[in-house]
Motif scaffolding. Sequence first.
Motif, PDB file in Angstrom:
ATOM      1  N   ALA A 150       0.833  -1.203   0.000  1.00 34.71           N
ATOM      2  CA  ALA A 150       0.000   0.000   0.000  1.00 34.71           C
ATOM      3  C   ALA A 150       0.869   1.255   0.000  1.00 34.71           C
ATOM      4  N   ALA A 151       1.955   1.248   0.753  1.00 38.27           N
ATOM      5  CA  ALA A 151       2.854   2.407   0.813  1.00 38.27           C
ATOM      6  C   ALA A 151       3.509   2.660  -0.541  1.00 38.27           C
ATOM      7  N   ILE A 152       3.883   1.591  -1.245  1.00 38.80           N
ATOM      8  CA  ILE A 152       4.490   1.742  -2.574  1.00 38.80           C
ATOM      9  C   ILE A 152       3.511   2.416  -3.527  1.00 38.80           C
ATOM     10  N   ILE A 153       2.255   1.991  -3.483  1.00 40.69           N
ATOM     11  CA  ILE A 153       1.234   2.602  -4.347  1.00 40.69           C
ATOM     12  C   ILE A 153       1.097   4.094  -4.040  1.00 40.69           C
ATOM     13  N   ALA A 154       0.993   4.420  -2.748  1.00 41.75           N
ATOM     14  CA  ALA A 154       0.813   5.812  -2.344  1.00 41.75           C
ATOM     15  C   ALA A 154       2.034   6.657  -2.707  1.00 41.75           C
ATOM     16  N   ASN A 155       3.237   6.121  -2.475  1.00 43.30           N
ATOM     17  CA  ASN A 155       4.448   6.872  -2.796  1.00 43.30           C
ATOM     18  C   ASN A 155       4.593   7.091  -4.297  1.00 43.30           C
ATOM     19  N   ASP A 156       4.267   6.063  -5.094  1.00 46.21           N
ATOM     20  CA  ASP A 156       4.359   6.203  -6.555  1.00 46.21           C
ATOM     21  C   ASP A 156       3.379   7.254  -7.069  1.00 46.21           C
ATOM     22  N   GLU A 157       2.166   7.264  -6.519  1.00 44.53           N
ATOM     23  CA  GLU A 157       1.179   8.268  -6.935  1.00 44.53           C
ATOM     24  C   GLU A 157       1.648   9.676  -6.577  1.00 44.53           C
ATOM     25  N   ALA A 158       2.254   9.825  -5.405  1.00 45.50           N
ATOM     26  CA  ALA A 158       2.751  11.141  -4.981  1.00 45.50           C
ATOM     27  C   ALA A 158       3.891  11.612  -5.874  1.00 45.50           C
ATOM     28  N   LYS A 159       4.803  10.700  -6.230  1.00 42.45           N
ATOM     29  CA  LYS A 159       5.915  11.069  -7.111  1.00 42.45           C
ATOM     30  C   LYS A 159       5.409  11.505  -8.481  1.00 42.45           C
ATOM     31  N   SER A 160       4.413  10.791  -9.002  1.00 46.21           N
ATOM     32  CA  SER A 160       3.854  11.141 -10.316  1.00 46.21           C
ATOM     33  C   SER A 160       3.214  12.519 -10.299  1.00 46.21           C
ATOM     34  N   ALA A 161       2.660  12.898  -9.141  1.00 45.64           N
ATOM     35  CA  ALA A 161       1.995  14.205  -9.022  1.00 45.64           C
ATOM     36  C   ALA A 161       2.962  15.301  -8.582  1.00 45.64           C
ATOM     37  N   GLY A 162       4.252  14.945  -8.416  1.00 45.86           N
ATOM     38  CA  GLY A 162       5.232  15.935  -7.996  1.00 45.86           C
ATOM     39  C   GLY A 162       5.109  16.333  -6.544  1.00 45.86           C
ATOM     40  N   LYS A 163       4.558  15.449  -5.732  1.00 48.19           N
ATOM     41  CA  LYS A 163       4.379  15.733  -4.305  1.00 48.19           C
ATOM     42  C   LYS A 163       5.367  14.913  -3.481  1.00 48.19           C
ATOM     43  N   PRO A 164       5.650  15.321  -2.241  1.00 45.46           N
ATOM     44  CA  PRO A 164       6.519  14.506  -1.379  1.00 45.46           C
ATOM     45  C   PRO A 164       5.844  13.182  -1.049  1.00 45.46           C
ATOM     46  N   ILE A 165       6.645  12.116  -0.879  1.00 43.56           N
ATOM     47  CA  ILE A 165       6.059  10.810  -0.595  1.00 43.56           C
ATOM     48  C   ILE A 165       5.406  10.824   0.794  1.00 43.56           C
TER      49      ILE A 165
END
Length: 778
Positions: free
Chosen positions: A700-715
Amino acid sequence: MTSTSKDWQDGFIINTQVVHQKGQERVRLWITGQQGTISLDSPPQSAIAFIERENLLEAMTLSNDSHDIQFIDSHLHTFKNKPVAVLKANTQKQLRSFEVICRDAGIEIFEADIKPADRYIMERFVYGSVQYRSLPELKIRPGTYRPSLRYIVVDIECDENGQLYSIGCDDGKNGWVWMRDDAPETFKSNEFTYLNVASELHLLKAWVDFIRQYDPDVITGWNVKQFDCRVLTERASLCGISLNIGRDGQAMTVRKTTNEQYWVEVPGRAVVDGIESLKTMTFHFSSFTLNYVAEQLLGEQKLIHDDDQLGRIKHLFIHDKPTLARYNWMDCRLVARIIEKTNLINFLVLRSCLTGLPLSRPGGSVAAFINNYLPHVHRAGYVSPNRPHDGGLASPGGYVMTSSPGMYEHILVLDFKSLYPSIIRTFLIDPVGLVEGLKCPEDSIPGFKDAFFSRDKHFLPDIIDQLWQQRDEAKKDGDEARSRAIKIIMNSFYGVLGSGGCPFYDTRLASSITLRGHEIMQTTKAWIEEMGYTVIYGDTDSTFVWIKGCNDAIEVNNIGRQVASHINAKWKHHINAVYNTECFLEIEFETHFARFFMPTIRHSELGSKKRYAGMTGPYHGEKLIFKGLESVRSDWTQLAKEFQTTLYQKVFKQEPVEDYIKHTVSQVSEGLLDAKLIYQKRLRKPVDAYIKTRPPHVKAAIIANDEAKSAGKPIPYPNKSSVQYVISTNGPVPVGTNVPLDYTHYIDKQLKPIADSILPHLGLSFDAMTAAQLRLFE
């Protein structure tokens, strides 16, 4: 401010520094008292260590003028009874450099890791409170002064790069917020003072001016060392200034330690982190976020606590700065209220007065033991051993009896009062006592693993005796903070002796405590069963006794007191007869469970350990108590916790359970309890480091971190953060993901195991109750 007094003054040591003057080191003490806060410098202090006399000539050969090492004979010995000489250097750096040279040559140096400031204070038996006089030169001795310290809570708001938006402060009564804003508006609301500043540089300068003017003894906050102080120092460096908030105008320093943590020092002020301190006080929460702890302790929450908290803060900075200022201040006030609720500052003061540990030092059990014990070692003619290079051998743990599973009525719990400290006092377990006892085994008290302890040459039993008396006084006076501090310190001594991180570690010491505990628990069980009662379980210092066939609560409680009295009398006689020494063991009748359930190990017929539930009797408030079951575990859902609590309560009160179980299953299946289906588990390392296996929270953390990186947000989930996730039909996903939940998973993995642990003891079956119902949702 400095002192010029010839008379003895009372004070409390806020913190210490080592100052270098003309190639020598002095210890600077920052002391607060009725005259204010002053700095006092000791006479020059040598850095001291010890070397076995047989290695002296070789060490002298290794020495040269650049090391400035002096070699002085002494009367001291190692724990292996080898005579030692003293090594002296002008600075600790010189000493440690020479230690490395000796170590490379195979020569062992003792006590080289004791810092001059610590040695200066402990060798004078000064712990927190101090009496001092400064003329003609500084002299210190133990004191009894208890300060009333001023603290300020600090909290910052910033963007993902650390650029500051605002800084908030609060002292529990008044609040201040400095906000980056070009508008000249400055006002005092009903809650806090709001001040606008033109830039980040002005923001930092305004905060420094405030701290110096307010002059707190303690700077505190939530994660204040690892985040707020670190970011403030980094931003100050980028702005080209230092944060000169020390009492003498020195800058706050932040340095990164070897374990990736940050250490903060402010001369004359203690920097205390709220999270570290609550953990030191042995508070346990499933999450140490400010929002969760405030909710648990105060029944309050942060002003903003949604999923995209950073996004909300950035939006408020642009569009609604007064609301952001109130949020910033509210975080400070919550921390201040937690400090007052837990009596945190007073606890740290008392801990310092008992151990000599600085207010800002988290944990520190080994350091506390060394501070208390090492000066006695020297006066007994010994030097401290070094920490074991291999970390030491594991010592036996506490006694845990295999339980007799089942449903019971009238279970008594009898607890030994501070069992391990009592064992240390009774059997005189002590590092120096072990060395001396091995010299004359025939006149000593036997321990375990071939240990013997001297009857008259020891210190730890006396130290614990003094702490014990102080705790009894604290209880009598209703001083809960002092009582708690003493209990934590006393109970830490066993762990220290069994820790490879302690120089006094010896497996014979720890084993003589834990294995004696095993013996005591097993003997106590036998004596209770001789009285005609059944012991169904035992755990470290607790014995669970079944009073079969008695249904009168008054009689059951009387039996509990009678059993405790009988066992105490037996132990006093036994210790005196066998060991010819005083018995400090004391068992107490602690709890009466009117109804009690001891489960089996899952998928086994064997009784479990450290897991049970019970409903206390009328004289103990009729409370439902869980130990080790799902309702007290942080990695189970709120659904599971509430389901277990209600189900067990109904079982213990002998109420029907079938309708409740069916209703809960129906609500889950219909999606009515989705808010209670969230899992939470902490990352132990960065998600990229999980290679062989990836548990659900990591996925779940990998999914959330990947989505944040794609949006240019901090993980959202860096190392050691707590991950919130749910189980969907696609597997584990972060909370807030728009996918259907897997309700079958929650019924099978959360409700069913809880029900199956207790229903068979009632002749009931979860599957039989819910089979027809679940087919409706297939």
